[in-house]
Design a protein around this motif. Structure first.
Motif, PDB file in Angstrom:
ATOM      1  N   LYS A 203       0.842  -1.201   0.000  1.00 60.09           N
ATOM      2  CA  LYS A 203       0.000   0.000   0.000  1.00 60.09           C
ATOM      3  C   LYS A 203       0.876   1.248   0.000  1.00 60.09           C
TER       4      LYS A 203
ATOM      5  N   ALA B  89      -2.741  -2.196  -5.069  1.00 59.96           N
ATOM      6  CA  ALA B  89      -2.762  -1.553  -3.752  1.00 59.96           C
ATOM      7  C   ALA B  89      -2.189  -0.146  -3.784  1.00 59.96           C
TER       8      ALA B  89
ATOM      9  N   SER C  72      -4.048   3.781   6.556  1.00 63.52           N
ATOM     10  CA  SER C  72      -4.390   2.795   5.531  1.00 63.52           C
ATOM     11  C   SER C  72      -3.215   2.473   4.614  1.00 63.52           C
ATOM     12  N   GLN C  73      -2.071   3.148   4.806  1.00 64.66           N
ATOM     13  CA  GLN C  73      -0.932   3.008   3.908  1.00 64.66           C
ATOM     14  C   GLN C  73       0.293   2.435   4.616  1.00 64.66           C
ATOM     15  N   GLN C  74       1.189   1.859   3.819  1.00 60.93           N
ATOM     16  CA  GLN C  74       2.486   1.406   4.334  1.00 60.93           C
ATOM     17  C   GLN C  74       3.595   2.397   3.989  1.00 60.93           C
TER      18      GLN C  74
ATOM     19  N   THR D 156      -2.051   3.822  -4.626  1.00 61.25           N
ATOM     20  CA  THR D 156      -2.931   4.980  -4.769  1.00 61.25           C
ATOM     21  C   THR D 156      -2.128   6.140  -5.344  1.00 61.25           C
TER      22      THR D 156
ATOM     23  N   THR E  78      -6.676   4.400  -7.994  1.00 64.25           N
ATOM     24  CA  THR E  78      -6.033   3.199  -7.444  1.00 64.25           C
ATOM     25  C   THR E  78      -5.817   2.155  -8.523  1.00 64.25           C
TER      26      THR E  78
END
Length: 228
Positions: A60, A136, A163-165, A138, A133
């Protein structure tokens, strides 16, 4: 002069940084060295998104990209539509556009107030935006150069940091102040107009010079004439 080689900057590669993001429990904020809007770059490079899609499926990652045409295409398609289009690379010729099937998750205005230590309380506005998107990854495309150095940007466009890595900043240093308490900050080696890579330019007149050439230079201490 003897220590000159120690001043050669060695930034981490995008692949290595994303490998850290894949195994880390902490959010990573990546500074895009090659396309820094803080350094007068256009912010149109999708390179980090490209590496994520090609080498790190399922990771992500969120990336801001300056692309007015992509915003227009997304608005014509509407939210929840999936459109085949290229994003980024419209202004930086050394960076290729990233063509994929993008799903339009949100249409919005990228306007917010900085919450981090750097320029806290200052309003920022990057124009109309579209949140796209693919897998995964964005990509937030904007109609104005996205001078992203504050975490409030992502929350404003509906991409929560939780919601992100990994998320991308369009700066090499300033963003570290604002992301320090919520993410590990790493400036990565990327292509673009603001990359510190003199070897990429065809210098032909002022040669030789270091670090492009091996320069041998020795000098004796200068003795100053004593006065009085």
């Amino acid at each position: 002069w003897k220590a000159r080689d120690e001043f050669q900057e060695q930034l981490m590669s995008v692949d290595k940084a994303l490998e850290i993001a894949r195994t880390s429990r902490q959010l990573l904020a990546l500074g895009d060295q090659g396309d820094r809007v803080m350094g007068a770059g256009p912010g149109d490079s999708p390179e980090i998104a490209r590496v994520a899609l090609e080498h790190f499926p399922g990771l992500k990652v969120a990336v801001p990209v300056y692309d007015p045409q992509a915003v227009r295409t997304a608005r014509e398609a509407g939210e929840n539509a999936t459109v085949r289009m290229a994003v980024g690379g419209a202004f930086t010729h050394s960076v290729a556009p990233l063509e994929r099937d993008w799903t339009v998750r949100k249409l919005c205005r990228a306007r917010f107030t900085n919450i981090g230590l750097y320029m806290a309380g200052t309003e920022a506005d990057f124009g109309d935006a579209a949140v796209l998107t693919c897998d995964a990854v964005t990509v937030i495309v904007t109609t104005m150069a996205p001078n992203v150095h504050d975490p409030a940007f992502y929350e404003a466009v509906g991409v929560p940091l939780a919601s992100q890595q990994a998320v991308v900043a369009r700066a090499a240093n300033h963003y570290k102040l604002s992301f320090a308490d919520i993410a590990r900050t790493i400036t990565v080696d990327t292509p673009g107009l603001t990359a510190f890579k003199p070897h990429q330019f065809p210098f032909t007149q002022a040669r030789p010079f270091y670090p492009l050439d091996i320069v041998q230079w020795s000098f004796a201490p200068l003795e100053c004439n004593k006065v009085g």
